[in-house]
Design a protein around this motif. Structure first.
Motif, PDB file in Angstrom:
ATOM      1  N   ILE A  67     -28.330  44.688   9.927  1.00 58.12           N
ATOM      2  CA  ILE A  67     -28.299  46.084  10.355  1.00 58.12           C
ATOM      3  C   ILE A  67     -27.565  46.241  11.682  1.00 58.12           C
ATOM      4  CG2 ILE A  67     -30.368  46.857   9.134  1.00 58.12           C
ATOM      5  CD1 ILE A  67     -31.927  46.506  11.705  1.00 58.12           C
ATOM      6  N   THR A  68     -26.923  47.386  11.830  1.00 59.33           N
ATOM      7  CA  THR A  68     -26.308  47.794  13.086  1.00 59.33           C
ATOM      8  C   THR A  68     -26.985  49.104  13.455  1.00 59.33           C
ATOM      9  OG1 THR A  68     -24.233  46.776  12.393  1.00 59.33           O
ATOM     10  CG2 THR A  68     -24.136  48.304  14.256  1.00 59.33           C
ATOM     11  N   TYR A  69     -27.512  49.199  14.670  1.00 54.92           N
ATOM     12  CA  TYR A  69     -28.350  50.338  15.035  1.00 54.92           C
ATOM     13  C   TYR A  69     -28.272  50.622  16.538  1.00 54.92           C
ATOM     14  CZ  TYR A  69     -31.463  46.598  16.547  1.00 54.92           C
ATOM     15  OH  TYR A  69     -31.976  45.495  17.165  1.00 54.92           O
ATOM     16  N   TYR A  70     -28.867  51.769  16.931  1.00 56.45           N
ATOM     17  CA  TYR A  70     -29.005  52.112  18.345  1.00 56.45           C
ATOM     18  C   TYR A  70     -30.378  52.730  18.568  1.00 56.45           C
ATOM     19  CZ  TYR A  70     -27.772  56.889  16.931  1.00 56.45           C
ATOM     20  OH  TYR A  70     -27.737  58.111  16.314  1.00 56.45           O
ATOM     21  N   ALA A  71     -30.888  52.618  19.775  1.00 57.48           N
ATOM     22  CA  ALA A  71     -32.204  53.149  20.120  1.00 57.48           C
ATOM     23  C   ALA A  71     -32.101  54.619  20.493  1.00 57.48           C
ATOM     24  CB  ALA A  71     -32.794  52.370  21.288  1.00 57.48           C
ATOM     25  N   THR A  72     -33.118  55.383  20.098  1.00 58.20           N
ATOM     26  CA  THR A  72     -33.199  56.795  20.457  1.00 58.20           C
ATOM     27  C   THR A  72     -34.670  57.175  20.573  1.00 58.20           C
ATOM     28  OG1 THR A  72     -32.429  59.022  19.892  1.00 58.20           O
ATOM     29  CG2 THR A  72     -33.113  57.616  18.070  1.00 58.20           C
ATOM     30  N   LYS A  73     -34.934  58.372  21.047  1.00 53.42           N
ATOM     31  CA  LYS A  73     -36.303  58.875  21.178  1.00 53.42           C
ATOM     32  C   LYS A  73     -36.512  60.023  20.198  1.00 53.42           C
ATOM     33  CE  LYS A  73     -37.296  56.754  25.228  1.00 53.42           C
ATOM     34  NZ  LYS A  73     -37.968  55.530  25.185  1.00 53.42           N
ATOM     35  N   GLU A  74     -37.740  60.139  19.686  1.00 50.86           N
ATOM     36  CA  GLU A  74     -38.098  61.207  18.751  1.00 50.86           C
ATOM     37  C   GLU A  74     -39.470  61.729  19.156  1.00 50.86           C
ATOM     38  OE1 GLU A  74     -39.131  60.591  14.302  1.00 50.86           O
ATOM     39  OE2 GLU A  74     -36.946  60.633  14.446  1.00 50.86           O
ATOM     40  N   THR A  75     -39.651  63.046  19.168  1.00 48.02           N
ATOM     41  CA  THR A  75     -40.931  63.635  19.531  1.00 48.02           C
ATOM     42  C   THR A  75     -41.690  64.022  18.273  1.00 48.02           C
ATOM     43  OG1 THR A  75     -39.970  64.476  21.574  1.00 48.02           O
ATOM     44  CG2 THR A  75     -42.051  65.450  20.879  1.00 48.02           C
ATOM     45  N   VAL A  76     -42.914  63.482  18.146  1.00 46.98           N
ATOM     46  CA  VAL A  76     -43.778  63.769  17.009  1.00 46.98           C
ATOM     47  C   VAL A  76     -45.139  64.196  17.559  1.00 46.98           C
ATOM     48  CG1 VAL A  76     -44.907  62.818  14.963  1.00 46.98           C
ATOM     49  CG2 VAL A  76     -42.596  62.093  15.559  1.00 46.98           C
ATOM     50  N   ALA A  77     -45.551  65.417  17.224  1.00 43.32           N
ATOM     51  CA  ALA A  77     -46.847  65.962  17.668  1.00 43.32           C
ATOM     52  C   ALA A  77     -47.023  65.864  19.183  1.00 43.32           C
ATOM     53  CB  ALA A  77     -47.991  65.263  16.948  1.00 43.32           C
ATOM     54  N   GLY A  78     -45.953  66.098  19.921  1.00 45.27           N
ATOM     55  CA  GLY A  78     -46.008  66.083  21.369  1.00 45.27           C
ATOM     56  C   GLY A  78     -45.884  64.711  22.003  1.00 45.27           C
ATOM     57  N   PHE A  79     -45.797  63.666  21.199  1.00 44.12           N
ATOM     58  CA  PHE A  79     -45.645  62.305  21.705  1.00 44.12           C
ATOM     59  C   PHE A  79     -44.207  61.847  21.519  1.00 44.12           C
ATOM     60  CE2 PHE A  79     -50.116  62.508  20.498  1.00 44.12           C
ATOM     61  CZ  PHE A  79     -50.721  62.009  21.634  1.00 44.12           C
ATOM     62  N   GLU A  80     -43.682  61.206  22.532  1.00 43.41           N
ATOM     63  CA  GLU A  80     -42.324  60.679  22.446  1.00 43.41           C
ATOM     64  C   GLU A  80     -42.381  59.242  21.934  1.00 43.41           C
ATOM     65  OE1 GLU A  80     -39.421  59.817  25.865  1.00 43.41           O
ATOM     66  OE2 GLU A  80     -39.061  61.910  25.289  1.00 43.41           O
TER      67      GLU A  80
END
Length: 92
Positions: A67-80
């Motif tokens: 796999i080739t990938y990059y890190a990111t942030k996602e907000t779910v129910a107010g939690f990052e």
């Protein structure tokens, strides 16, 4: 010597990471807005990896993947949460 696709991607985009022969512990596909959102968990890594496809694919459960990938942030129910977005995935 010719570069592989993964090497050329990681050379062009410094934020990308490439991993080889990772074992998939779980693979879930669900439909979101005419796309299939795929989420996989890899052995030894506690962060979900996500990618989208137009069609359903066979399960990657217990398969080895590159796999080739990059890190990111996602907000779910107010939690990052930290999420890895897959740019390229290939079964070994």
């Amino acid at each position: 010597m010719k570069q592989t696709d993964a090497e050329s991607l990681t050379n062009k985009h410094q934020a990308l990471t490439h991993s080889e022969q990772k074992t998939v512990l779980s693979h879930v596909q669900r439909e979101v807005d005419h796309w299939y959102l795929n989420t996989i968990m890899l052995k030894g890594i506690d962060v979900p990896f996500k990618y989208r496809r137009k069609k359903l694919y066979k399960s990657l459960h217990n398969q080895q993947v590159n796999i080739t990938y990059y890190a990111t942030k996602e907000t779910v129910a107010g939690f990052e949460l930290e999420v890895m977005k897959i740019v390229r995935i290939k079964v070994c």
